[in-house]
Design a protein around this motif. Structure first.
Motif, PDB file in Angstrom:
ATOM      1  N   PRO B  64       0.752  -1.218   0.169  1.00 31.89           N
ATOM      2  CA  PRO B  64       0.110   0.111  -0.036  1.00 31.89           C
ATOM      3  C   PRO B  64       0.963   1.091  -0.039  1.00 31.89           C
ATOM      4  O   PRO B  64       2.064   1.250   0.513  1.00 31.89           O
ATOM      5  CB  PRO B  64      -0.811  -0.155   1.277  1.00 31.89           C
ATOM      6  N   VAL B  65       0.201   2.314  -0.819  1.00 31.92           N
ATOM      7  CA  VAL B  65       1.038   3.428  -0.592  1.00 31.92           C
ATOM      8  C   VAL B  65      -0.155   4.608  -0.347  1.00 31.92           C
ATOM      9  O   VAL B  65      -1.164   4.689  -1.120  1.00 31.92           O
ATOM     10  CB  VAL B  65       1.623   4.019  -2.003  1.00 31.92           C
ATOM     11  N   ALA B  66       0.139   5.507   0.732  1.00 29.64           N
ATOM     12  CA  ALA B  66      -0.736   6.439   1.057  1.00 29.64           C
ATOM     13  C   ALA B  66      -0.914   7.520   0.155  1.00 29.64           C
ATOM     14  O   ALA B  66      -0.098   8.087  -0.270  1.00 29.64           O
ATOM     15  CB  ALA B  66      -0.444   7.146   2.301  1.00 29.64           C
ATOM     16  N   PRO B  67      -2.312   7.781  -0.375  1.00 31.27           N
ATOM     17  CA  PRO B  67      -2.510   8.536  -1.359  1.00 31.27           C
ATOM     18  C   PRO B  67      -2.139  10.157  -0.690  1.00 31.27           C
ATOM     19  O   PRO B  67      -2.574  10.283   0.366  1.00 31.27           O
ATOM     20  CB  PRO B  67      -3.960   8.417  -1.927  1.00 31.27           C
TER      21      PRO B  67
END
Lengths: 182, 249
Positions: B64-67
């Protein structure tokens, strides 16, 4: 790892028009979908547009999610990938595949493989990917996981374009036979 | 799982094509051609579905990558107006970057259009609950509002009011265009003088989701019947039916 049940519950609530559920769904799913979109579009601004489009579409059409089809996260990931591929086709990609980030491929990233092993379907897919010849597996992973085109896969694997295309086709047939038709 | 629409196993080439579509190696024109087929062929849709299911676990294996923190507010803005059709995208006029900006800002613009319509206390109500009058705010590249377009409830008449004075370049004229919906060609609504004008009978009914655009054309209008000059202003038509409906629970 995201558990599918809460996501599906949120999605059903979103389908009934619950905006708080949409916010909760965003908190849970957006980091995941954004990561997917970034990998395919390779531009944060386009990835943001992708995720925005997905959530706007989900808010309006969450009813179209069919729980019998698979997990809610898988459904969201599929529509995110489709939107990312559509927008990428229209935007000129400026970032090359061969940047530092693409060192983290599924076949060289133990964390990703661990996540793949978290579900029964993931374990089956992993086993089928591992059964492929190395070049075919890398071509599939580059294409799916990194949004690589045939040309980019060919450059990355230093192989002729025609060869890569046939690896991809053969790999797809093997994967289908390995995973089944259902 | 058993799917009654399971693909016929006797068309391996098509099934591999479906796999390539899901894999993402089908791009550009090939992808669009495939999607056009997909819309018509249920068997192909079933094949795509099967491939999506096969690859789904890989799609979930991304770290996951934080938007950016600005993304959620942008989504909320986009969802704010009721019944706002998706803004037309590059399909209409691929070369005009304005369309993309339009898509990004559609939500905020809708709010602005409602506010302006309220401020002007326009005599829009020609009675009858549906259909409702529609408005559009036409903005420039810098997203400055320049024209307000007001339709009657039937969607047959359109009035253009200038919010600020804009003149076309010397020897040129502004021409107004209506794009009735996604995929529709731009239809000329004639030249637009700086002081504004009313169009008594639109060639097609104006519906929410339609787009109005203004281009710079030769003084006598586009010679081809299609826009030839740059889009200087555009806006999406929205319904003026008050606050968003409360979610049903």
């Amino acid at each position: 790892m995201l558990t599918p049940e809460p996501t599906a519950g949120l999605l059903l609530a979103v389908g009934r028009g619950d905006r708080d559920a949409l916010a909760a769904l965003y908190r849970e799913a957006a980091p995941h979908l954004f990561a997917l979109a970034v990998r395919i579009t390779r531009q944060s601004s386009i990835a943001e547009e992708v995720v925005q489009d997905v959530f706007v579409a989900v808010a309006r059409k969450a009813q179209s999610y069919d729980p019998s089809r698979g997990t809610a996260m898988a459904w969201l990931a599929t529509i995110t990938r489709n939107r990312a591929l559509d927008l990428t086709a229209r935007a000129r990609r400026t970032t090359a595949l061969d940047d530092a980030r693409t060192g983290r491929l599924v076949d060289s990233d133990p964390d990703a493989f661990e996540r793949l092993a978290a579900t029964e379907a993931g374990r089956r897919l992993r086993a089928c990917l591992e059964a492929l010849p190395e070049t075919q597996r890398r071509a599939i992973v580059l294409a799916f996981f990194d949004g690589a085109t045939h040309e980019e896969v060919a450059a990355r694997l230093a192989s002729p374009l025609g060869t890569v295309k046939s690896w991809v086709r053969r790999a797809l047939i093997r994967l289908r036979d390995c995973l089944g038709h259902d | 799982m058993t799917d009654p629409r399971a693909p016929e196993p006797d068309d391996p080439a098509l099934d591999v094509l479906a796999g390539e579509y899901v894999l993402g190696t089908l791009r550009g024109a090939e992808r669009q051609a495939f999607e056009a087929r997909l819309a018509r062929e249920p068997t192909l849709r079933a094949q795509v579905r099967a491939w999506e299911d096969r690859f789904a676990p890989l799609g979930l294996a991304v770290a996951p990558v934080a938007p950016p923190a600005t993304l959620w507010p942008a989504i909320e803005r986009a969802l704010a107006p009721p019944a706002l059709a998706p803004a037309p995208r590059a399909r209409l006029w691929d070369s005009v970057a304005l369309w993309r900006n339009l898509a990004f800002g559609a939500g905020a613009l809708a709010v602005l259009a409602l506010a302006i319509a309220g401020l002007l206390t326009v005599p829009l109500a020609e009675r009858g609950p549906t259909p409702r009058p529609a408005v559009a705010v036409l903005v420039d590249d810098a997203r400055q509002a320049a024209w307000l377009a007001l339709a009657n409830p039937a969607g047959t008449r359109l009035e253009l009011r200038a919010l600020k004075t804009l003149a076309p370049p010397a020897g040129r004229a502004f021409e107004l265009w209506l794009i009735a919906g996604p995929g529709e060609p731009p239809r000329s609504l004639g030249l637009l003088p700086p002081e504004g004008r009313a169009i008594e009978q639109l060639p097609v009914l104006l519906r929410p989701g339609a787009t109005l655009a203004i281009t710079v054309e030769p003084a006598s209008g586009s010679p081809t019947g299609a826009p030839t000059g740059p889009v200087v202003l555009s806006g999406t038509v929205i319904a003026t039916d008050g606050p968003p409906p409360r979610p049903a629970s």
